[in-house]
Design an enzyme around this catalytic site. Structure first.
Site, PDB file in Angstrom:
ATOM      1  CD  GLU A  79      -1.393  -0.252   3.635  1.00 34.22           C
ATOM      2  OE1 GLU A  79      -2.168   0.697   3.756  1.00 34.22           O
ATOM      3  OE2 GLU A  79      -1.406  -1.247   4.391  1.00 34.22           O
ATOM      4  CB  CYS A 111      -2.306  -4.452   6.422  1.00 38.39           C
ATOM      5  SG  CYS A 111      -1.838  -2.803   6.933  1.00 38.39           S
ATOM      6  CB  THR A 152       1.406   2.611  15.097  1.00 37.99           C
ATOM      7  OG1 THR A 152       0.690   3.604  14.368  1.00 37.99           O
ATOM      8  CG2 THR A 152       0.902   2.579  16.524  1.00 37.99           C
ATOM      9  CG  HIS A 233      -2.238  -6.680  10.340  1.00 33.23           C
ATOM     10  ND1 HIS A 233      -1.050  -6.279   9.760  1.00 33.23           N
ATOM     11  CD2 HIS A 233      -2.968  -5.547  10.520  1.00 33.23           C
ATOM     12  CE1 HIS A 233      -1.083  -4.973   9.588  1.00 33.23           C
ATOM     13  NE2 HIS A 233      -2.224  -4.504  10.045  1.00 33.23           N
ATOM     14  CE  LYS A 242      -5.608  -2.174  22.221  1.00 31.17           C
ATOM     15  NZ  LYS A 242      -6.343  -1.207  23.004  1.00 31.17           N
ATOM     16  CB  SER A 308      -7.655  -0.377   7.191  1.00 29.34           C
ATOM     17  OG  SER A 308      -7.171  -0.569   8.484  1.00 29.34           O
TER      18      SER A 308
HETATM   19  N1  COA Z   1       1.673   3.243  30.621  1.00 29.22           N
HETATM   20  C1  COA Z   1       1.103   2.165  30.050  1.00 29.22           C
HETATM   21  N2  COA Z   1       0.095   2.273  29.117  1.00 29.22           N
HETATM   22  C2  COA Z   1      -0.297   3.510  28.757  1.00 29.22           C
HETATM   23  C3  COA Z   1       0.276   4.676  29.320  1.00 29.22           C
HETATM   24  C4  COA Z   1       1.307   4.491  30.300  1.00 29.22           C
HETATM   25  N3  COA Z   1       1.901   5.540  30.871  1.00 29.22           N
HETATM   26  N4  COA Z   1      -0.332   5.742  28.762  1.00 29.22           N
HETATM   27  C5  COA Z   1      -1.253   5.266  27.882  1.00 29.22           C
HETATM   28  N5  COA Z   1      -1.225   3.926  27.881  1.00 29.22           N
HETATM   29  C6  COA Z   1      -2.038   2.986  27.059  1.00 29.22           C
HETATM   30  C7  COA Z   1      -3.494   3.395  26.929  1.00 29.22           C
HETATM   31  O1  COA Z   1      -4.240   3.012  28.075  1.00 29.22           O
HETATM   32  C8  COA Z   1      -3.873   2.607  25.680  1.00 29.22           C
HETATM   33  O2  COA Z   1      -4.073   1.253  26.010  1.00 29.22           O
HETATM   34  P1  COA Z   1      -5.416   0.496  25.535  1.00 29.22           P
HETATM   35  O3  COA Z   1      -5.474   0.657  24.048  1.00 29.22           O
HETATM   36  O4  COA Z   1      -5.185  -0.904  25.952  1.00 29.22           O
HETATM   37  O5  COA Z   1      -6.541   1.191  26.204  1.00 29.22           O
HETATM   38  C9  COA Z   1      -2.604   2.673  24.830  1.00 29.22           C
HETATM   39  O6  COA Z   1      -1.543   3.044  25.739  1.00 29.22           O
HETATM   40  C10 COA Z   1      -2.664   3.693  23.718  1.00 29.22           C
HETATM   41  O7  COA Z   1      -3.089   4.902  24.266  1.00 29.22           O
HETATM   42  P2  COA Z   1      -4.145   5.819  23.487  1.00 29.22           P
HETATM   43  O8  COA Z   1      -4.415   7.019  24.311  1.00 29.22           O
HETATM   44  O9  COA Z   1      -5.318   5.005  23.034  1.00 29.22           O
HETATM   45  O10 COA Z   1      -3.239   6.192  22.242  1.00 29.22           O
HETATM   46  P3  COA Z   1      -3.498   7.163  21.057  1.00 29.22           P
HETATM   47  O11 COA Z   1      -4.826   7.805  21.108  1.00 29.22           O
HETATM   48  O12 COA Z   1      -2.335   8.073  21.021  1.00 29.22           O
HETATM   49  O13 COA Z   1      -3.465   6.236  19.745  1.00 29.22           O
HETATM   50  C11 COA Z   1      -3.519   4.374  18.264  1.00 29.22           C
HETATM   51  C12 COA Z   1      -3.146   4.871  19.675  1.00 29.22           C
HETATM   52  C13 COA Z   1      -3.068   2.939  18.095  1.00 29.22           C
HETATM   53  C14 COA Z   1      -5.032   4.466  18.061  1.00 29.22           C
HETATM   54  C15 COA Z   1      -2.788   5.277  17.226  1.00 29.22           C
HETATM   55  O14 COA Z   1      -1.417   5.123  17.390  1.00 29.22           O
HETATM   56  C16 COA Z   1      -3.161   4.995  15.801  1.00 29.22           C
HETATM   57  O15 COA Z   1      -4.142   5.545  15.294  1.00 29.22           O
HETATM   58  N6  COA Z   1      -2.363   4.160  15.081  1.00 29.22           N
HETATM   59  C17 COA Z   1      -2.588   3.847  13.694  1.00 29.22           C
HETATM   60  C18 COA Z   1      -3.809   2.985  13.444  1.00 29.22           C
HETATM   61  C19 COA Z   1      -3.668   1.576  13.759  1.00 29.22           C
HETATM   62  O16 COA Z   1      -2.580   1.097  13.972  1.00 29.22           O
HETATM   63  N7  COA Z   1      -4.807   0.874  13.751  1.00 29.22           N
HETATM   64  C20 COA Z   1      -4.862  -0.502  14.081  1.00 29.22           C
HETATM   65  C21 COA Z   1      -5.755  -1.325  13.209  1.00 29.22           C
HETATM   66  S1  COA Z   1      -5.066  -1.709  11.622  1.00 29.22           S
END
Ligand code: COA
Length: 397
Positions: A79, A111, A152, A233, A242, A308
């Site tokens: 992609e 992906c 990520t 993946h 999860k 996705s």
């Molecule tokens: N210690 C341990 N864990 C912590 C922490 C700390 N100090 N602070 C935050 N976290 C955890 C949160 O609780 C969360 O865990 P959970 O998902 O189990 O609830 C995790 O870290 C991520 O925190 P969050 O606030 O949700 O992160 P974010 O809003 O910055 O974004 C993604 C995380 C993955 C959504 C973002 O990186 C993203 O959009 N990535 C690209 C999309 C993607 O990969 N999608 C997946 C499907 S293909």
């Protein structure tokens, strides 16, 4: 006839960023990245690596002269393609010096592309048992500096040789797949970074996993206890966990212990590379096979692919006798140990380097990139690739 993975190789660029240091510079607690998201190091592609060169570098290490003659189909899942028309497969075909009497194409569905490639390869080999198919998954995951997706990102490629009587893993008949038109992650033609609805994509990933898992069980009559491991993946290593968590209650304590232990092993390579989109599931499989020395021949491995947009698939394979002898453990250890850490400032600078889009010529410094296959520059709107072993260095005008 048995059809499956005969060889599997991997490549990541030689540069990486430490996630603890990235977190500090983004005013985030490091544990968010290392535990919450589950990433330690993020591979970064220098301007001399793109999806074509990374795929070719991954394949280079696993193919011998006999394979190069027998491959009659190159299927390139990506992609982060470099052309809207010409397929990345054609470039790789040339860079590797493959048999000219071959089909070469590119497959796109986020992906999921390499999984589509594997299933296509399986069909091709069922009709042409002597053929070998080169399936590639190669990508640069880019969300942008200071975005929530930044932690990520990653870059790398996996190359697999699919054949009859495979030496590593036979793919089983049963497979469950699903398509739904959703907007969780996409990259319009004009954009060089992905758009993502992160939370929604997490939810959809899990929902797709549950749907295809249930359908797979109904089709196959198999259950959780039949699996030695399930590989996912991995856009980041917490994501697969999860999904796995949602089905663990279907098994015994022993099943849970085994699946969780193997899950952890299957995420080690990804944890140190980052998201490589199409290759990510297969990097996880490689991590499991290379780092768990106790897997027995005949063990069943589940594979969950998610692209996705979205397409998901759950399928499975069984390990072959002496499969370990056909892995490239030492080369991959060396690949990881020879990487160079760069600072966050250096990462930001490299991240923002781009090739010209105004038809001008650019010649790149290949001295800095230890990879065998590199992008040497661009001239007349054509990317100039070099395989340092062939010594075919393009002349830049
Ligand atoms: N210690 C341990 N864990 C912590 C922490 C700390 N100090 N602070 C935050 N976290 C955890 C949160 O609780 C969360 O865990 P959970 O998902 O189990 O609830 C995790 O870290 C991520 O925190 P969050 O606030 O949700 O992160 P974010 O809003 O910055 O974004 C993604 C995380 C993955 C959504 C973002 O990186 C993203 O959009 N990535 C690209 C999309 C993607 O990969 N999608 C997946 C499907 S293909």
């Amino acid at each position: 006839m048995k059809i499956g993975i005969d060889k599997i190789g991997f490549y990541a660029p030689h540069l990486y960023v430490d996630m603890n240091k990235l977190a500090v510079s983004r005013n985030v607690e490091p544990e968010k990245y290392t535990i919450g998201i589950g990433q330690e190091k993020m591979a970064l592609a220098p301007i001399t690596q793109d999806s074509v060169t990374m795929a070719a570098n991954a394949a280079l290490k696993i193919l011998d002269e006999e394979d190069k003659k027998a491959i009659d189909f190159v299927i390139f899942g990506t992609e982060s393609g470099i052309d809207n028309s010409k397929s990345a497969g054609v470039y790789v075909h040339d860079l590797l010096g493959l048999n000219p009497y071959a089909r070469s194409i590119e497959v796109k569905q986020a992906c999921y592309g390499a999984t589509a490639g594997i299933q296509m390869a399986k069909g091709h080999i069922a009709l042409n048992p002597k053929s070998k198919v080169l399936v590639l998954g190669s990508d640069i995951a880019r969300y942008g500096l200071n975005t929530s997706g930044e932690a990520t990102q990653g870059a790398g490629a996996v190359a697999m040789l699919i054949s009859a009587d495979p030496k590593i893993m036979t793919l089983e008949e049963n497979s469950a797949f699903l398509t739904e038109d959703i907007m969780d992650f996409w990259r319009p033609i004009h954009a060089d970074k992905a758009f993502v609805d992160g939370k929604f994509s997490n939810e959809q990933y899990i929902a797709f996993f549950n749907k295809v898992w249930n359908q797979y069980k109904a089709k196959s009559g198999l259950e959780l206890s039949d699996f030695e491991a399930i590989c996912y993946h991995l856009p980041y290593t917490k994501m697969g966990f999860k999904a796995l968590k949602t089905v663990l209650d279907e098994g015994t304590d022993e099943d849970r212990e085994r699946l969780l232990a193997n899950y952890k092993i299957s995420t080690q390579y990804n944890r140190n590379v980052g998201n490589i989109y199409t290759g990510s599931l297969y990097l996880s499989l490689l991590s499991l096979l290379e780092l768990n020395e106790n897997l027995q021949a005949g063990s069943r491995i589940g594979l969950f692919s998610y692209g996705s947009g979205a397409v998901g698939e759950f399928f499975s394979g069984k390990l072959e006798e002496n499969y370990r002898e056909h892995l490239h453990v030492v080369e991959h250890e060396q690949l990881f140990s020879s990487r160079i850490e760069i600072t966050v400032a250096e990462y930001e600078e490299i991240f923002q380097e781009t090739l010209p889009v105004d038809s001008s010529t650019m010649e790149l410094d290949l001295e800095k990139d230890p990879a065998t296959i590199c992008l040497a520059g661009i001239t007349d709107n054509k990317r100039q690739y070099v395989n340092k072993v062939f010594g075919k260095v393009p002349v830049m005008k």
